[in-house]
Design a protein around this motif. Structure first.
Motif, PDB file in Angstrom:
ATOM      1  N   THR A  69       0.714  -1.165   0.074  1.00 41.02           N
ATOM      2  CA  THR A  69      -0.095   0.042  -0.034  1.00 41.02           C
ATOM      3  C   THR A  69       0.753   1.254  -0.071  1.00 41.02           C
ATOM      4  O   THR A  69       2.081   1.089   0.047  1.00 41.02           O
ATOM      5  CB  THR A  69      -1.032  -0.122   1.075  1.00 41.02           C
ATOM      6  OG1 THR A  69      -1.944   1.002   1.017  1.00 41.02           O
ATOM      7  CG2 THR A  69      -0.215   0.428   2.635  1.00 41.02           C
ATOM      8  N   THR A  73      -2.331   5.366   3.200  1.00 37.75           N
ATOM      9  CA  THR A  73      -3.008   4.004   3.544  1.00 37.75           C
ATOM     10  C   THR A  73      -2.851   3.446   4.796  1.00 37.75           C
ATOM     11  O   THR A  73      -3.443   2.883   5.671  1.00 37.75           O
ATOM     12  CB  THR A  73      -3.504   3.448   2.445  1.00 37.75           C
ATOM     13  OG1 THR A  73      -4.053   4.011   1.510  1.00 37.75           O
ATOM     14  CG2 THR A  73      -4.443   1.977   3.072  1.00 37.75           C
ATOM     15  N   ALA A  87      -9.914  -1.417   2.981  1.00 42.94           N
ATOM     16  CA  ALA A  87      -8.739  -1.061   2.057  1.00 42.94           C
ATOM     17  C   ALA A  87      -8.477  -1.878   1.000  1.00 42.94           C
ATOM     18  O   ALA A  87      -8.274  -1.598  -0.181  1.00 42.94           O
ATOM     19  CB  ALA A  87      -7.631  -0.748   2.858  1.00 42.94           C
ATOM     20  N   LYS A  92      -7.033  -0.200  -2.383  1.00 42.08           N
ATOM     21  CA  LYS A  92      -5.895   0.551  -1.595  1.00 42.08           C
ATOM     22  C   LYS A  92      -4.860  -0.362  -1.102  1.00 42.08           C
ATOM     23  O   LYS A  92      -3.815   0.270  -0.551  1.00 42.08           O
ATOM     24  CB  LYS A  92      -6.484   1.657  -0.783  1.00 42.08           C
ATOM     25  CG  LYS A  92      -7.347   2.592  -1.450  1.00 42.08           C
ATOM     26  CD  LYS A  92      -7.699   3.855  -0.240  1.00 42.08           C
ATOM     27  CE  LYS A  92      -9.074   3.360   0.371  1.00 42.08           C
ATOM     28  NZ  LYS A  92      -9.469   4.489   1.376  1.00 42.08           N
ATOM     29  N   LEU A  93      -5.097  -1.647  -0.625  1.00 41.73           N
ATOM     30  CA  LEU A  93      -4.211  -2.575  -0.025  1.00 41.73           C
ATOM     31  C   LEU A  93      -4.333  -3.894  -0.631  1.00 41.73           C
ATOM     32  O   LEU A  93      -5.218  -4.100  -1.147  1.00 41.73           O
ATOM     33  CB  LEU A  93      -4.727  -2.682   1.358  1.00 41.73           C
ATOM     34  CG  LEU A  93      -3.872  -3.826   2.124  1.00 41.73           C
ATOM     35  CD1 LEU A  93      -2.447  -3.243   2.378  1.00 41.73           C
ATOM     36  CD2 LEU A  93      -4.532  -3.797   3.750  1.00 41.73           C
ATOM     37  N   GLU A  94      -2.957  -4.086  -1.069  1.00 44.57           N
ATOM     38  CA  GLU A  94      -3.115  -5.394  -1.914  1.00 44.57           C
ATOM     39  C   GLU A  94      -2.308  -6.510  -1.207  1.00 44.57           C
ATOM     40  O   GLU A  94      -1.433  -6.417  -0.486  1.00 44.57           O
ATOM     41  CB  GLU A  94      -2.261  -5.271  -3.340  1.00 44.57           C
ATOM     42  CG  GLU A  94      -2.970  -4.133  -4.258  1.00 44.57           C
ATOM     43  CD  GLU A  94      -2.023  -4.180  -5.453  1.00 44.57           C
ATOM     44  OE1 GLU A  94      -1.021  -4.800  -5.680  1.00 44.57           O
ATOM     45  OE2 GLU A  94      -2.271  -3.195  -6.131  1.00 44.57           O
TER      46      GLU A  94
END
Length: 122
Positions: A69, A73, A87, A92-94
């Motif tokens: 991220t 975030t 997220a 926004k967050l992998e």
């Protein structure tokens, strides 16, 4: 508290992890390395293995699972103003690696509480 994502903050995370009795206890039977990759800042990770717990700067090829991220975030997640699942849903967050490891260890980690509460950014 040290500045978020600074080397002092990562050191504080390590101190919190190493001194947490519950985390040390599960490290006797659990082997996992988690990475936190910040696209516009420093990355860090957590290793729990063979009675040892550590937080380190950078990335490690041994990471089972990693989260990627940006700094903004990451800060919101760290201070509790953004839910990590939301997220992920918002893109926004992998998650990389094998997320099944998180599912398999969920009950263990859930029982620990907030290991890093003392390091929560302002």
């Amino acid at each position: 508290m040290a500045e978020f994502l600074s080397s002092e903050w990562i050191s504080a995370l390590n101190e919190a992890a190493v001194s947490h009795s519950g985390l040390k206890e599960i490290s006797l039977t659990t082997e996992i390395t988690l990475g936190y990759r910040i696209t516009d800042g420093p990355s860090w990770g957590l290793t729990v293995n063979k009675g040892k717990v550590s937080v380190y700067s950078g990335t490690d090829d041994a990471e089972n699972v990693w989260f990627t991220t940006n700094r903004s975030t990451a800060l919101k997640i760290a201070n509790g103003t953004e839910d990590p699942l939301e997220a992920i849903i918002a893109g926004k967050l992998e998650i990389g690696g094998d997320p099944r490891v998180l599912v398999e260890q969920h009950d263990l980690f859930k029982g620990l509480g907030d290991v890093f509460a003392s390091c929560r950014p302002d």
